[in-house]
Structure formats: structure tokens, C-alpha cells
Motif scaffolding. Structure first.
Motif, PDB file in Angstrom:
ATOM      1  N   CYS A 198      64.892 -34.157   0.663  1.00 18.22           N
ATOM      2  CA  CYS A 198      64.242 -34.813  -0.149  1.00 18.22           C
ATOM      3  C   CYS A 198      64.863 -36.194  -0.341  1.00 18.22           C
ATOM      4  O   CYS A 198      64.086 -37.216  -0.405  1.00 18.22           O
ATOM      5  CB  CYS A 198      64.537 -34.134  -1.774  1.00 18.22           C
ATOM      6  N   ARG A 199      65.885 -36.622   0.202  1.00 16.43           N
ATOM      7  CA  ARG A 199      66.708 -37.815   0.087  1.00 16.43           C
ATOM      8  C   ARG A 199      65.927 -38.628   1.261  1.00 16.43           C
ATOM      9  O   ARG A 199      65.423 -39.925   1.175  1.00 16.43           O
ATOM     10  CB  ARG A 199      68.099 -37.856   0.510  1.00 16.43           C
ATOM     11  N   ALA A 200      65.656 -37.890   2.596  1.00 23.22           N
ATOM     12  CA  ALA A 200      64.899 -38.557   3.640  1.00 23.22           C
ATOM     13  C   ALA A 200      63.374 -38.972   3.150  1.00 23.22           C
ATOM     14  O   ALA A 200      63.099 -40.035   3.675  1.00 23.22           O
ATOM     15  CB  ALA A 200      64.803 -37.596   4.763  1.00 23.22           C
ATOM     16  N   PHE A 201      62.778 -37.907   2.267  1.00 20.60           N
ATOM     17  CA  PHE A 201      61.518 -38.372   1.868  1.00 20.60           C
ATOM     18  C   PHE A 201      61.232 -39.623   0.890  1.00 20.60           C
ATOM     19  O   PHE A 201      60.725 -40.295   0.900  1.00 20.60           O
ATOM     20  CB  PHE A 201      60.948 -37.246   1.147  1.00 20.60           C
ATOM     21  N   LEU A 202      62.613 -39.649  -0.021  1.00 22.08           N
ATOM     22  CA  LEU A 202      62.712 -40.885  -0.629  1.00 22.08           C
ATOM     23  C   LEU A 202      62.865 -42.180   0.125  1.00 22.08           C
ATOM     24  O   LEU A 202      62.258 -43.184  -0.192  1.00 22.08           O
ATOM     25  CB  LEU A 202      63.820 -40.884  -1.676  1.00 22.08           C
ATOM     26  N   ASP A 250      61.250 -47.781  11.791  1.00 23.01           N
ATOM     27  CA  ASP A 250      62.489 -46.882  12.520  1.00 23.01           C
ATOM     28  C   ASP A 250      63.356 -46.497  11.262  1.00 23.01           C
ATOM     29  O   ASP A 250      63.894 -45.653  11.457  1.00 23.01           O
ATOM     30  CB  ASP A 250      63.469 -48.177  12.731  1.00 23.01           C
ATOM     31  N   GLY A 251      63.152 -47.251  10.229  1.00 26.55           N
ATOM     32  CA  GLY A 251      63.940 -46.466   8.922  1.00 26.55           C
ATOM     33  C   GLY A 251      63.273 -45.173   8.548  1.00 26.55           C
ATOM     34  O   GLY A 251      64.073 -44.139   8.101  1.00 26.55           O
ATOM     35  N   MET A 252      62.210 -45.097   8.660  1.00 28.11           N
ATOM     36  CA  MET A 252      61.372 -43.590   8.274  1.00 28.11           C
ATOM     37  C   MET A 252      62.018 -42.658   9.461  1.00 28.11           C
ATOM     38  O   MET A 252      62.403 -41.400   9.151  1.00 28.11           O
ATOM     39  CB  MET A 252      59.918 -43.906   8.346  1.00 28.11           C
ATOM     40  N   THR A 253      62.221 -43.407  10.837  1.00 30.84           N
ATOM     41  CA  THR A 253      62.655 -42.290  11.789  1.00 30.84           C
ATOM     42  C   THR A 253      64.098 -41.867  11.583  1.00 30.84           C
ATOM     43  O   THR A 253      64.502 -40.621  11.576  1.00 30.84           O
ATOM     44  CB  THR A 253      62.548 -42.994  13.116  1.00 30.84           C
ATOM     45  N   SER A 291      68.140 -38.076   9.383  1.00 27.74           N
ATOM     46  CA  SER A 291      69.231 -37.672   8.473  1.00 27.74           C
ATOM     47  C   SER A 291      69.343 -36.508   7.987  1.00 27.74           C
ATOM     48  O   SER A 291      70.191 -35.896   7.074  1.00 27.74           O
ATOM     49  CB  SER A 291      69.382 -38.693   7.417  1.00 27.74           C
ATOM     50  N   ILE A 292      67.947 -35.770   8.119  1.00 29.70           N
ATOM     51  CA  ILE A 292      67.806 -34.204   7.383  1.00 29.70           C
ATOM     52  C   ILE A 292      69.004 -33.213   8.139  1.00 29.70           C
ATOM     53  O   ILE A 292      68.975 -33.290   9.382  1.00 29.70           O
ATOM     54  CB  ILE A 292      66.580 -33.813   7.653  1.00 29.70           C
ATOM     55  N   GLU A 293      69.602 -32.461   7.314  1.00 30.79           N
ATOM     56  CA  GLU A 293      70.538 -31.665   7.807  1.00 30.79           C
ATOM     57  C   GLU A 293      70.416 -30.275   7.342  1.00 30.79           C
ATOM     58  O   GLU A 293      70.533 -30.022   5.814  1.00 30.79           O
ATOM     59  CB  GLU A 293      72.145 -32.068   7.293  1.00 30.79           C
ATOM     60  N   PRO A 294      69.618 -29.553   7.952  1.00 32.95           N
ATOM     61  CA  PRO A 294      69.186 -28.207   7.248  1.00 32.95           C
ATOM     62  C   PRO A 294      70.446 -27.388   6.666  1.00 32.95           C
ATOM     63  O   PRO A 294      70.398 -26.840   5.566  1.00 32.95           O
ATOM     64  CB  PRO A 294      68.480 -27.330   8.513  1.00 32.95           C
ATOM     65  N   LYS A 295      71.634 -27.181   7.657  1.00 36.54           N
ATOM     66  CA  LYS A 295      72.472 -26.531   7.042  1.00 36.54           C
ATOM     67  C   LYS A 295      73.226 -26.935   5.679  1.00 36.54           C
ATOM     68  O   LYS A 295      73.825 -26.326   4.907  1.00 36.54           O
ATOM     69  CB  LYS A 295      73.914 -26.462   8.158  1.00 36.54           C
TER      70      LYS A 295
END
Length: 551
Positions: free
Chosen positions: A72-76, A252-255, A260-264
Motif C-alpha cells: 500500500c505504501r508503494a502504491f501511495l 524510476d521512483g515508481m520502480t 520496496s514491497i516486502e511480502p514477509k
């Protein structure tokens, strides 16, 4: 390759006029094209901004809780980068307007004025040569007419002079008339020759000097126009290219946001959000109805010997609390309807909200107190007594909020004490600091009645004194225990404000010493120096050098 309009197009005045007019229309057409492109960029940027705004989390909504997850933070972060991306399209529209549309609009006005001046000079020169030609034609016709009249007068004189019946006086008169006509014809001839010489001179100047000069100016104007359009087309591409590096940074910021997504970590947050603190229910005991009489006697004897109430089917079902349908209402004020861990989190959230309200009221009280002091020192600005009702109201609000805070703190201490009883007595009640603990629940049937199937507690007076004594022992041990040895180091990932007793504040990126590892309740004990030590959330730090330090 070179050409000169003045010499090669000397007789194409009208066609050049049409061509230069078309050239101006072409510049206007290109300007309109850039203007429409600018409007498209503005519209696109607006739609992108609206899209980003539409999916931004709304304040005071459940969506805010969702942003503890990395996805969710990555989406923001993607939405924020998209907003900056829209800004670059606005920059493009602004540059197109400033460097092309405005410049070409002004240039078109100058171009029209210059073209009008050149063709005005050309028409004036053309009018002059046409007038000169008319004068030449007029003198030629007059010369022709005078020559014919002189010829007729000469013929008449010859006729009269040959007639013997005509008097001498008539002959003389006819001769004089013929001479006069000859003189007029001679004068007309001289005038005609003068006009002819003048016209030839002016015509030569017109087609070899004036018109070439005017047409040359028109050619230079046309070449400048074409060059200006070319420069605008280069600017058009440069404006687009200018924003590409920044657009690339947005992408690049979107990438980076996606990486930065961490499933665990997200699945760990699920545990922290919904963990109840209960243990899974034990095995359901066999109830042999075929031996009802014997079972009744056996149970009665057993219960009498234990001094406890008879276990019933309701107790067996009580251990299956995860499968019992709960009331979806708000529940009691002390949140006793919630499982232990969730109850602790809910009470701590209530306390935090109340503290924020208290701080808000205190800030208003301070502001009103300062206003009253100003009124006291400057009575002409206002009546100091007019502030007192509001101050009294704020004081009452603060007292009420503080009373509520103490009430919730008492409930929180209760649930923390119960949970601490089941864990290490030397560790602080972690729920006071917004953490999750893993609290095993005793499956012994003698203790089942302390917790209801829906996660609330029921009073057990037989253990009340024991809990209080354990709490006192914890305070004494925590205040006077010997310094623990260092077992490793850690680095803080996020800032943490240790506002409660037993915790320690830390800033992002700070290096600390680990003196006690996490025992399953989500807290790690660290030391900054000899005098500063306390607990910090385990999820807020990254441990380093633990193996070598322990070895």
C-alpha cells in the motif's frame, strides 16, 4: 543554389502577394497546432492529477490503516510520483505557450506589418509607372492627331494654291494655317519624345531597381519566416525533451516503490493486526451418555474433591471461541469483548487519542491565557474577563479527558498485568507501548473460566492478590537490576519516541547495543550508553553482529 525574386519574378507581383499571404497563414496554422497540443497537455495533466487524488487515502478512514503494508505504501509512492509526472506535462504546456505560441503570435503581427509595407511600396511604384505610361500614351495620341491635322492642312493648301479661281488672300490664309498645323505637330512630337525618354528611364528604374529591391525584401522576409518556423519546430521538440529526465526520475521512483514491497513484512503486519493472544482450543473430551449414571457419580465425586464447579458443555464449547459468531456491535467501553492482544491495542489507541485531545485543549488554553494577558496589559484591545468562560470550559474538558485517560489506563494496566503474568515477570508490559506479544493461554481446565470464549476476561478473585504482588515485584526488579552485558548491535530502521516508562527513544539510522533479545512479545532491550537503556520495537531495528557477539 541562389535565386533572386527581383530579377526572376519581376512580373509576378500578384503571385508573390498570394504566396506571402499563404506563408503567414501557414505560421498561424502552426501556432494553432502548438496551442492545441498545449491544451492537450494541460487537460492530460489535470486528468492525471485527478486520478492520483482519487486514489489517495482519505483521512480518518480505514484506508489509513492499510498503509502499514509495504504494498500500500508503494502504491501511495506511485501516486505521488504520478502527481509529479502530471506536473511535467504542465511544464511542457507552459513552455509551449511561452516559447512558441506567444513568440509566434507576436511575430505574425510583425510579419503582417512588414509584408503590408513592402506591397504598399510595390503598388505605389507600379502606380507610378502606370501613370507615366498613360502620359506617354496621351502625348503619343496627341502627336498623332496633330500630325494628321497638319497633313490635312497641307493638302488643303496645295489644293487652294492650284485653283486659279481662288483669291490670293485665301491662298495666303491656307498657307498660314498649314504652317501653324505643322508647328503644332512639331511641338507634339517634341513633347512625345520627352515623355518617351522619361518613361523609358522610369521603366528601367522600375524593373531593374525599384521592383527588384521590393521583391528582394519580400524574399528576405519569406526566408526569415521559414527559418522562424524551423526554430519553433526545434523548440517544440526541445520542450518535450527537456522534461524527459524528470519524467524518467518519476518512473524510476515508481520502480523503486515497487521494489520496496516486502511480502514477509506485510504478512507480519497481518499477524500484528489480528493476533488474539489465545492458544488454539484443546481436544474435546468424550462424553459417554451410555454411562450417564456412572459418569454423574464420578464427576460429582471428582468435583467435590476439587472444590470446583461442575464442568459443562458450555465450557467445552468455550474453548472453541474462534468459531463462535461474535456480536458485531461496538462492545463495552473497556473493550473486554476483544481478545487480549486486540483489547490491549484498542485501549492503547484510546489512550493515545485522549492524550491528543488533552494536548489540543491545553494548547487552546495556553493561547487564550496569552490573549488574556494581552488584554490585561492593553485594555483597549479587549475585555480580559471575556476569555474566562472559554477558559473554564476548556478546564472542564481537560479534567474530563484526564479522567477518561486514567480510566482507560487502569483497564490497560489490568490487561497488561494479566498478560505479564504469563510471560517473563522481569519484562515491562509491552502493550503499553503499542506492541504485539505472543501470550500462551493455559489450557488447564481450572483456568478456562478466566477468559470468555469471545476473548473478554472474567474476574478471578483468587488470583487478584497474586497479580498485584507480581506487578510490584516487576517494578522493583526493573529499577534495581544489574546492567546486562552487550550481546550484539542493531541499527534503527525508523524513528521511535519512547514516551512510556521502560522504553527508549531512537532516531532513524542510529546504532545501538543489544543487551536482551526479543522474547516473543515484539520488544528488544537496547543500550545507548552506560546510563541510557530500554525497550524498542523489534520491527523497528535491524540486528547486526549477533552471532559473533554471542559466541
Amino acid at each position: 543554389m541562389s535565386c533572386r525574386w527581383g530579377t526572376e519574378l519581376w512580373d509576378q507581383f500578384d503571385n508573390l502577394e498570394k504566396h506571402t499571404h499563404w506563408g503567414i497563414e501557414f505560421v498561424e496554422k502552426y501556432t494553432k497546432f502548438v496551442k492545441e497540443r498545449s491544451e492537450i497537455e494541460i487537460s492530460y495533466a489535470k486528468q492525471i492529477r485527478n486520478l492520483s487524488k482519487k486514489y489517495q487515502p482519505k483521512k480518518n478512514s480505514r484506508e489509513e490503516d492499510e498503509y502499514k503494508y509495504t504494498s500500500c505504501r508503494a502504491f501511495l509512492m506511485t501516486l505521488n510520483e504520478l502527481n509529479d509526472y502530471a506536473g511535467q506535462h504542465e511544464v511542457m504546456a507552459e513552455d509551449l505557450t511561452t516559447h512558441i505560441i506567444c513568440e509566434l503570435t507576436r511575430y505574425i503581427q510583425e510579419l503582417k506589418a512588414e509584408r503590408k509595407s513592402h506591397f504598399h511600396d510595390g503598388r505605389r511604384a507600379q502606380q507610378h509607372i502606370e501613370n507615366s505610361w498613360k502620359q506617354l500614351e496621351s502625348s503619343k495620341r496627341r502627336f498623332e492627331r496633330d500630325c494628321k491635322e497638319a497633313d490635312r492642312a497641307q493638302q488643303y493648301f496645295n489644293k487652294i494654291d492650284a485653283d486659279i479661281n481662288v483669291t490670293k488672300a485665301d491662298v495666303e490664309k491656307a498657307r498660314q494655317q498649314a504652317q501653324m498645323k505643322h508647328q503644332v505637330a512639331e511641338d507634339s512630337k517634341n513633347e512625345y519624345l520627352t515623355f518617351l525618354q522619361k518613361f523609358n528611364k522610369e521603366q528601367n528604374a522600375h524593373y531593374h531597381t525599384l521592383i527588384p529591391h521590393i521583391f528582394q525584401k519580400l524574399q528576405e522576409m519569406e526566408e526569415k519566416r521559414i527559418e522562424r518556423v524551423g526554430e519553433s519546430m526545434k523548440t517544440y521538440a526541445a520542450v518535450d525533451r527537456k522534461v524527459l529526465p524528470i519524467v524518467g526520475k518519476c518512473l524510476d521512483g515508481m520502480t523503486n516503490a515497487a521494489e520496496s514491497i516486502e511480502p514477509k513484512m506485510d504478512t507480519k503486519h497481518v499477524v500484528e493486526s489480528y493476533k488474539s493472544g489465545f492458544e488454539p482450543p484443546g481436544d474435546v473430551e468424550v462424553e459417554d451418555y451410555s454411562l450417564s449414571m456412572r459418569r454423574t457419580v464420578s464427576e460429582s465425586s471428582y468435583l467435590n474433591s476439587q472444590g470446583e464447579s461442575k464442568p459443562s458443555r458450555s465450557n467445552s464449547r468455550g474453548k472453541l471461541w474462534p468459531f463462535i459468531k461474535r456480536n458485531k456491535g461496538s462492545g463495552p467501553e473497556d473493550c473486554s469483548h476483544l481478545p487480549p492482544e486486540q483489547r490491549r491495542k484498542k485501549l492503547q489507541a484510546k489512550i493515545n487519542d485522549i492524550n491528543k485531545e488533552i494536548q489540543k485543549e491545553m494548547d487552546q488554553r495556553d493561547a487564550l491565557s496569552k490573549m488574556k494577558d494581552v488584554y490585561v496589559k492593553n485594555p483597549h484591545m479587549g475585555d480580559p474577563n471575556s476569555v474566562d468562560p472559554r477558559l473554564e470550559e476548556i478546564g472542564q474538558n481537560i479534567d474530563k479527558l484526564q479522567l477518561d485517560a486514567r480510566k482507560y489506563e487502569a483497564w490497560l494496566v489490568e490487561v497488561e498485568t494479566r498478560l505479564a503474568e504469563k510471560s517473563d515477570p522481569h519484562r515491562p508490559p509491552s502493550g503499553l507501548y503499542n506492541s504485539q506479544t505472543t501470550t500462551p493461554v493455559n489450557n488447564n481446565c481450572a483456568h478456562v473460566s478466566r477468559e470468555s470464549p469471545d476473548g473478554s476476561y472474567t474476574e478471578d478473585h483468587s488470583t487478584e492478590h497474586h497479580l498485584k504482588s507480581r506487578s510490584t515485584d516487576f517494578d522493583d526488579d526493573f529499577d534495581y537490576e544489574d546492567p546486562l552485558p552487550t550481546i550484539g548491535t542493531c541499527k534503527s530502521l525508523y524513528p521511535f519516541e519512547g514516551q512510556n516508562e521502560g522504553t527508549i527513544s531512537m532516531t532513524e539510522g542510529e546504532l545501538l547495543y543489544v543487551i536482551e533479545e526479543d522474547k516473543g512479545d515484539g520488544w528488544t532491550r537496547v543500550r545507548r550508553n552506560e546510563d541510557e537503556e530500554g525497550y524498542v520495537p523489534t520491527s523497528y531495528i535491524k540486528k547486526k553482529n549477533m552471532a559473533c557477539m554471542l559466541s
